[in-house]
Design an enzyme around this catalytic site. Structure first.
Site, PDB file in Angstrom:
ATOM      1  N   LYS A 186     -23.400 -19.900  -4.038  1.00 13.11           N
ATOM      2  CA  LYS A 186     -24.085 -20.158  -5.307  1.00 13.11           C
ATOM      3  C   LYS A 186     -23.080 -20.289  -6.463  1.00 13.11           C
ATOM      4  CE  LYS A 186     -28.338 -20.286  -3.981  1.00 13.11           C
ATOM      5  NZ  LYS A 186     -29.026 -21.602  -4.054  1.00 13.11           N
ATOM      6  N   GLY A 353      -1.707  15.963  -8.209  1.00 15.92           N
ATOM      7  CA  GLY A 353      -3.057  16.450  -8.443  1.00 15.92           C
ATOM      8  C   GLY A 353      -3.084  17.439  -9.581  1.00 15.92           C
ATOM      9  N   CYS A 380       4.981  15.774  -6.606  1.00 11.06           N
ATOM     10  CA  CYS A 380       4.551  16.431  -7.836  1.00 11.06           C
ATOM     11  C   CYS A 380       3.756  17.700  -7.513  1.00 11.06           C
ATOM     12  CB  CYS A 380       3.772  15.447  -8.710  1.00 11.06           C
ATOM     13  SG  CYS A 380       3.808  15.906 -10.437  1.00 11.06           S
ATOM     14  N   HIS A 519       7.195  10.952  -9.381  1.00 12.73           N
ATOM     15  CA  HIS A 519       6.311  10.056  -8.620  1.00 12.73           C
ATOM     16  C   HIS A 519       7.084   8.835  -8.112  1.00 12.73           C
ATOM     17  CE1 HIS A 519       2.472  12.052  -9.356  1.00 12.73           C
ATOM     18  NE2 HIS A 519       2.982  12.403 -10.527  1.00 12.73           N
ATOM     19  N   GLU A 521       6.374   6.853  -5.852  1.00 14.45           N
ATOM     20  CA  GLU A 521       5.498   5.741  -5.467  1.00 14.45           C
ATOM     21  C   GLU A 521       5.389   4.694  -6.579  1.00 14.45           C
ATOM     22  OE1 GLU A 521       4.566   8.783  -6.210  1.00 14.45           O
ATOM     23  OE2 GLU A 521       2.554   8.913  -7.066  1.00 14.45           O
TER      24      GLU A 521
HETATM   25  N1  GLN Z   1      -0.927  19.659 -12.079  1.00 13.32           N
HETATM   26  C1  GLN Z   1       0.478  19.656 -11.955  1.00 13.32           C
HETATM   27  C2  GLN Z   1       1.170  19.674 -13.299  1.00 13.32           C
HETATM   28  O1  GLN Z   1       0.590  19.355 -14.302  1.00 13.32           O
HETATM   29  C3  GLN Z   1       0.959  18.466 -11.135  1.00 13.32           C
HETATM   30  C4  GLN Z   1       0.684  17.146 -11.777  1.00 13.32           C
HETATM   31  C5  GLN Z   1       0.847  15.984 -10.849  1.00 13.32           C
HETATM   32  O2  GLN Z   1       0.825  16.139  -9.641  1.00 13.32           O
HETATM   33  N2  GLN Z   1       0.967  14.796 -11.383  1.00 13.32           N
HETATM   34  O3  GLN Z   1       2.326  20.000 -13.358  1.00 13.32           O
END
Ligand code: GLN
Length: 547
Positions: A186, A353, A380, A519, A521
């Site tokens: 469509k 996290g 991290c 990080h 990644e």
């Molecule tokens: N919560 C953790 C801090 O603030 C790790 C942060 C994260 O993994 N980006 O240090």
């Protein structure tokens, strides 16, 4: 001056505008042009830093410490051009700046309006600091017709008018759905979307049509006729077997050729896409498979870990293997025996996290990896949890923990092996943080140098003792516990140049156990896999031969 390519979207979101922009950038680069990509986000947050990853996906961090949209990750992965604070803006930031200027009396008594003040600020952002590139690709977030998007569309319309047709091109990405009951594709949603765009004064030059199946030439002609573009400018964008096929396939469909024609460039050198073809061949014909458990939170939305998923794939490319990711909610390890879920895995990764929920499960996963000699990569938060695990079970510090959880637990841990650092130096500057500071933009953000211990595993992996990696966190591993942890086997093999902030920990006696405070990644690319991911997947390949 750079030529400007605006990329807008219609019909529905999630069609892959960011990917299309990134791939177009890569094809232009493959023809020898220089490019830069920018994203304009119409939402009212000042930046995505305070948005939940389950709503908005990953927050991508630049070298200069901006928390940005994850599309900037696509841009960097496809073009290798490092993005910066100047490459992502939101309506929130535009308004924040305008209102701050108004309060300072910067508008000399005039009434502040969307046109011209907001649109001028947007145009200024688009036009600033191109760094002499040939093409600036500028993606507008959301879809045409969104109420927040209007000032952005108006601003790019004005730019089109001011700079003229040989300086600007408009690419509009739409959906051509296949309706099963009718057995037909469509074109109407595309027609409506373009109508909406034209009603605000923008005539697209190119319509990129996402579709599950081949779009017959009659349908393309119909779209061309109703949307006022040449038929060859209606370009099908079919589903891809791997996203890394986007540069090759979009080129085959004519995207970059037609974009160049819009600018009157008829005889551009053909692109050399052999490097991309090589990546595609490796992705599609792996020689083996490794299984990696990613133990985290926000597992329902895979975009929360976009760069991580990509970096693992790149690690696989370095060894010609497919990386199969098993996403595991860490909370399950707080109830069940983790072994059941982890026994089959060739590597365990605990990603970044925030917050206490699921933390004990991540600690359990690190313990399993350490005790069972399974390759472990802590990123991290994943490094912080590995440090807590080692403190508790190797160094015998029973109540070791992070002060990040003190509020939730109602008390500080006896041994704060992860805590808030209030002061450190970066170059010649002293940086400070406090627990009561704003949440937005106050973490340790962006690129920081680290010094690696000569002879350590990480120094060997990087092939250097000096590195720079991107950060996004508030808490730090507590350097005061260094001696106690090192004498029990967890070595601090990377530190900030002032020696105050632990950046990397490793267990030299383990097959592969590395935790990093940054990080990695964010800097991995298909054409240039990050050394830590390549090495981790190499260790997983070795592990797969054992189990
Ligand atoms: N919560 C953790 C801090 O603030 C790790 C942060 C994260 O993994 N980006 O240090």
């Amino acid at each position: 001056m750079a030529r400007l390519i605006f990329i807008t979207g219609g019909v529905v979101s999630s069609l892959g505008k960011g990917l299309a922009s990134a791939a177009l950038g890569a094809t232009l680069q493959a023809r020898g042009y220089t490019v830069r990509l920018r994203k304009l986000d119409p939402y009212l947050n000042v930046d995505p830093g305070t948005m939940s990853p389950s709503q908005h996906g990953e927050v991508y961090v630049t070298d200069d410490g901006a928390e940005t949209d994850l599309d900037l990750g696509h841009y960097e992965r496809f073009t290798g051009v490092a993005s910066s604070r100047a490459d992502n803006v939101t309506a929130g930031r535009i308004y924040q700046e305008i209102i701050a200027k108004e309060r300072r009396g910067g508008y000399l008594g005039s009434t502040i309006q969307v046109i011209p003040h907001v649109t001028d600020a947007i145009k200024e952002f688009v036009m600033k600091d191109h760094g002499g590139v040939d093409f600036l690709l500028c993606e507008i977030g959301g879809t045409v017709g969104d109420i927040e998007g209007l000032p952005f569309f108006e601003a790019i319309r004005q730019l089109g008018n001011e700079l003229g047709p040989d300086q600007t091109a408009f690419v509009h990405l739409t959906l051509v759905p296949y309706i099963m009951s009718a057995g037909e594709l469509k074109t109407k949603p595309t027609q409506h979307s373009v109508k909406e765009l034209r009603s605000i004064g923008i005539q697209p030059d190119i319509i990129l049509c996402r579709s599950d199946i081949e779009i017959p030439v009659e349908d393309r002609r119909k779209i061309a006729l109703f949307c006022n573009v040449r038929p060859e400018c209606v370009i099908p964008a079919l589903n891809l077997d791997t996203i890394y096929n986007a540069p090759v396939r979009y080129h085959e469909a004519g995207l970059d050729t037609q974009v160049l024609k819009v600018f009157g460039i008829e005889n551009a050198p053909p692109p050399d896409l052999s490097r991309w073809q090589n990546v595609v061949d490796r992705v599609l014909k792996p020689e083996g498979t490794v299984k990696i458990a990613v133990v985290g939170k926000y597992m329902q939305v895979k975009d929360s870990y976009k760069s991580l998923t990509e970096a693992l794939t790149h690690g696989g490319l370095a060894h010609n293997v497919k990386v199969e990711i098993e996403w595991i909610e860490s909370e399950i390890f707080e109830k069940d025996d983790s072994a059941v879920y982890l026994e089959e895995m060739h590597g365990i990764l605990v990603p970044g996290g925030f917050g206490e929920r699921g933390a004990e499960g991540k600690i359990a996963a690190a313990k399993f990896a350490r005790e069972r000699d399974v390759p472990y990569f802590g990123i991290c938060f994943g490094m912080q949890m590995a440090v807590i695990e080692a403190a508790r079970h190797l160094a015998g510090l029973e109540d070791a923990g992070s002060t990040e959880f003190s509020a939730a637990r109602g008390k500080a841990p006896t041994h704060p092996v992860v805590c808030l650092m209030t002061e450190w130096t970066k170059g010649n500057d002293v940086e400070r943080r406090s627990a009561s500071g704003d949440l937005g933009g106050t973490m340790r953000l962006g690129a920081y140098d680290a010094i690696l211990s000569p002879g350590s595993r990480v120094a060997e992996i990087y092939g250097s003792n000096n590195i720079s990696e991107r950060h996004r966190h508030r808490f730090e591993v507590n350097i005061d516990y260094r001696a106690q942890l090192e004498s029990n086997g967890l070595v601090f093999s990377g530190l900030s140049p002032d020696g105050v902030l632990p950046e990397i920990v490793e267990i030299p006696t383990h097959p592969w156990f590395v935790g990093v405070q940054f990080h990695p990644e964010l800097k991995s690319k298909p054409l240039d896999p990050h050394p830590l991911f390549a090495s981790f997947i190499g260790a997983a390949v070795a592990q797969s031969r054992l189990v």
